[in-house]
Scaffold this active site. Structure first.
Site, PDB file in Angstrom:
ATOM      1  N   GLY A   7       0.562  -1.067  -0.040  1.00 55.59           N
ATOM      2  CA  GLY A   7      -0.019   0.028  -0.102  1.00 55.59           C
ATOM      3  C   GLY A   7       0.552   1.634  -0.046  1.00 55.59           C
ATOM      4  O   GLY A   7       0.395   2.322   1.016  1.00 55.59           O
ATOM      5  N   MET A  12      -1.418   5.920   3.650  1.00 55.01           N
ATOM      6  CA  MET A  12      -0.283   5.337   5.538  1.00 55.01           C
ATOM      7  C   MET A  12       0.665   5.481   5.049  1.00 55.01           C
ATOM      8  O   MET A  12       1.901   5.424   5.654  1.00 55.01           O
ATOM      9  CB  MET A  12      -1.637   4.316   6.016  1.00 55.01           C
ATOM     10  CG  MET A  12      -1.904   4.580   7.319  1.00 55.01           C
ATOM     11  SD  MET A  12      -1.143   5.792   8.174  1.00 55.01           S
ATOM     12  CE  MET A  12       0.078   4.779   8.829  1.00 55.01           C
ATOM     13  N   HIS A 127     -14.011   9.727  11.683  1.00 55.48           N
ATOM     14  CA  HIS A 127     -12.968   9.708  11.407  1.00 55.48           C
ATOM     15  C   HIS A 127     -13.112  10.212   9.690  1.00 55.48           C
ATOM     16  O   HIS A 127     -14.735  10.568   9.271  1.00 55.48           O
ATOM     17  CB  HIS A 127     -12.918   8.193  10.717  1.00 55.48           C
ATOM     18  CG  HIS A 127     -11.857   7.370  11.882  1.00 55.48           C
ATOM     19  ND1 HIS A 127     -12.638   6.850  12.854  1.00 55.48           N
ATOM     20  CD2 HIS A 127     -10.746   6.678  11.787  1.00 55.48           C
ATOM     21  CE1 HIS A 127     -11.879   6.234  13.976  1.00 55.48           C
ATOM     22  NE2 HIS A 127     -10.415   6.184  13.509  1.00 55.48           N
ATOM     23  N   LYS A 131     -12.773   6.651   5.212  1.00 57.13           N
ATOM     24  CA  LYS A 131     -12.952   5.253   5.696  1.00 57.13           C
ATOM     25  C   LYS A 131     -13.971   4.549   5.620  1.00 57.13           C
ATOM     26  O   LYS A 131     -15.104   4.977   5.426  1.00 57.13           O
ATOM     27  CB  LYS A 131     -12.508   6.060   7.643  1.00 57.13           C
ATOM     28  CG  LYS A 131     -12.069   4.111   8.272  1.00 57.13           C
ATOM     29  CD  LYS A 131     -11.773   4.781   9.587  1.00 57.13           C
ATOM     30  CE  LYS A 131     -11.626   3.267  10.473  1.00 57.13           C
ATOM     31  NZ  LYS A 131     -10.410   2.637  10.202  1.00 57.13           N
TER      32      LYS A 131
END
Length: 216
Positions: A7, A12, A127, A131
């Protein structure tokens, strides 16, 4: 330490690369929707992508004998079975939240819940709009720490990295406990702590909580 990211092109993934590189670690494997780029065998692979990517991540860990730091949420029992099998061959740590603060809060809640066993308690989590899972893995983690079924209220709005509020209530008083992640950097810092812990360890399924608290 040589590391890989599954990823890599995600939010992230980019944060993990930034934090790890600042500590002098070498990125040798990148995996994302566009394919793989491999320079060398990684000591550890970090995956914060999606549950669908886990089979490929497990195969990579087996191929290169790499430790695994997994921060993916929405895991099912079949995924945990894959991790248990992998942990017989390499060291693995899985957590729904790699914030050190959340893991301290988790331990605190398990003790507070015993003292306030007759109080009402609910969880509110918020969030960013992108998400996909609700409730969040962190909210479930905190609910499990409380040791009982409690309502969880989920918000998906704006660009919030992660807010979790635990509200205890009794006649005439309430207690509110809040954790706020200001940026994704906190999760990357936790992933780094886990990765550095795992390198050179014996195969096994480790928890991030035991890493935070030094194996207590």
């Amino acid at each position: 330490m040589k590391y890989g990211i599954v990823g890599y092109s995600g939010r992230m993934g980019q944060e993990i690369q930034k934090v790890f590189s600042e500590k002098g670690h070498e990125l040798v494997l990148k995996v994302d929707v566009n394919g793989k780029e491999i320079k060398d065998s990684p000591d550890v692979i970090v995956d914060f992508s999606s549950a669908d990517a886990l089979p490929e991540t497990v195969d990579l860990c087996r191929k290169y004998k790499s430790a695994l730091v997994l921060g993916t949420t929405a895991l099912k029992e079949e995924h945990f079975e894959m991790l248990r099998e992998l942990s017989k061959e390499v060291p693995v740590v899985q957590s729904y939240n790699f914030s050190i603060g959340i893991n301290v809060l988790k331990r605190f809640l398990s003790e507070l819940s015993k003292v306030l066993s007759d109080w009402d308690v609910e969880i509110v989590e918020a969030h960013h709009r992108f998400k996909k899972d609700a409730p969040s893995g962190t909210a479930i983690l905190l609910k499990n720490a409380l040791g009982k079924e409690v309502p969880i209220h989920s918000l998906r709005i704006g660009g919030i990295p992660g807010d979790h509020v635990i509200v205890f209530g009794n006649v005439g008083e309430t207690i509110e406990i809040k954790h706020r992640a200001i940026s994704r950097t906190v999760f990357a810092i936790g992933a780094l702590k886990a990765a550095e812990f795992l390198v050179g360890r014996e195969p096994g399924f480790y928890s991030f909580e035991e890493i935070v608290f030094g194996g207590e």
